[in-house]
Design a protein around this motif. Structure first.
Motif, PDB file in Angstrom:
ATOM      1  N   LEU A 244     -46.583 -29.881   8.050  1.00 48.94           N
ATOM      2  CA  LEU A 244     -46.665 -29.102   9.282  1.00 48.94           C
ATOM      3  C   LEU A 244     -46.939 -30.000  10.489  1.00 48.94           C
ATOM      4  N   ARG A 245     -47.745 -31.030  10.312  1.00 44.57           N
ATOM      5  CA  ARG A 245     -47.991 -31.960  11.420  1.00 44.57           C
ATOM      6  C   ARG A 245     -46.704 -32.689  11.801  1.00 44.57           C
ATOM      7  N   VAL A 246     -45.929 -33.093  10.808  1.00 48.53           N
ATOM      8  CA  VAL A 246     -44.649 -33.758  11.070  1.00 48.53           C
ATOM      9  C   VAL A 246     -43.700 -32.792  11.782  1.00 48.53           C
ATOM     10  N   ALA A 247     -43.634 -31.566  11.289  1.00 54.22           N
ATOM     11  CA  ALA A 247     -42.770 -30.552  11.899  1.00 54.22           C
ATOM     12  C   ALA A 247     -43.194 -30.269  13.336  1.00 54.22           C
ATOM     13  N   ALA A 248     -44.492 -30.263  13.597  1.00 55.03           N
ATOM     14  CA  ALA A 248     -44.984 -30.022  14.955  1.00 55.03           C
ATOM     15  C   ALA A 248     -44.556 -31.136  15.900  1.00 55.03           C
ATOM     16  N   ARG A 249     -44.553 -32.371  15.419  1.00 58.05           N
ATOM     17  CA  ARG A 249     -44.088 -33.493  16.248  1.00 58.05           C
ATOM     18  C   ARG A 249     -42.609 -33.324  16.575  1.00 58.05           C
ATOM     19  N   ALA A 250     -41.810 -32.933  15.580  1.00 56.95           N
ATOM     20  CA  ALA A 250     -40.379 -32.708  15.813  1.00 56.95           C
ATOM     21  C   ALA A 250     -40.181 -31.552  16.787  1.00 56.95           C
ATOM     22  N   ARG A 251     -40.951 -30.498  16.616  1.00 59.68           N
ATOM     23  CA  ARG A 251     -40.817 -29.335  17.500  1.00 59.68           C
ATOM     24  C   ARG A 251     -41.112 -29.701  18.941  1.00 59.68           C
TER      25      ARG A 251
ATOM     26  N   SER B 198     -39.079 -39.861  12.157  1.00 53.49           N
ATOM     27  CA  SER B 198     -38.965 -40.723  10.978  1.00 53.49           C
ATOM     28  C   SER B 198     -39.166 -42.192  11.351  1.00 53.49           C
ATOM     29  N   LEU B 199     -38.542 -42.623  12.439  1.00 57.10           N
ATOM     30  CA  LEU B 199     -38.693 -44.020  12.884  1.00 57.10           C
ATOM     31  C   LEU B 199     -40.117 -44.306  13.350  1.00 57.10           C
ATOM     32  N   GLU B 200     -40.753 -43.335  13.995  1.00 60.91           N
ATOM     33  CA  GLU B 200     -42.160 -43.516  14.392  1.00 60.91           C
ATOM     34  C   GLU B 200     -43.044 -43.716  13.159  1.00 60.91           C
TER      35      GLU B 200
END
Length: 112
Positions: free
Chosen positions: A62-69, A86-88
């Motif tokens: 969810l944290r990864v998804a929030a960054r993408a969002r 992904s690169l980050e």
């Protein structure tokens, strides 16, 4: 408390435990299930599947998804946002390895 419930309760502090259904994850993120499916298709996150085949997400996912969002909300296409996140993550991992190696080399140099 039955042993099975004890195992589940012990997992509540685990960031990788798939505790969120797709609907709940979408609610938490303020997005749609379609957005979460798009992140899966872009291979940014891979939800675990319940025995019934339903997607389940962890807090880490969810944290990864929030960054993408956040990137998507700023106008970045989903695929590009996934690549950026992904690169980050790759850069952060590489910097951690580099920092650890420098520390080890520094410790080794101090001991010689």
């Amino acid at each position: 408390m039955p042993a099975e419930n004890a195992r589940v309760a012990g997992n509540l502090d685990d960031d990788d435990y798939p505790a969120y259904t797709m609907g709940r994850a979408a609610d938490v993120l303020g997005t749609t299930p379609a957005f979460l499916r798009a992140l899966g298709e872009a291979e940014l996150i891979t939800p675990l599947r319940s025995e019934g085949g339903h997607r389940r997400y962890s807090r880490r996912q969810l944290r990864v998804a929030a960054r993408a969002r956040k990137l998507v909300d700023q106008g970045t296409p989903v695929e590009a946002a996934c690549r950026i996140v992904s690169l980050e993550d790759q850069l952060d991992a590489t910097l951690r390895v580099n920092r650890d190696m420098r520390r080890r080399l520094g410790d080794h140099g101090a001991n010689t």
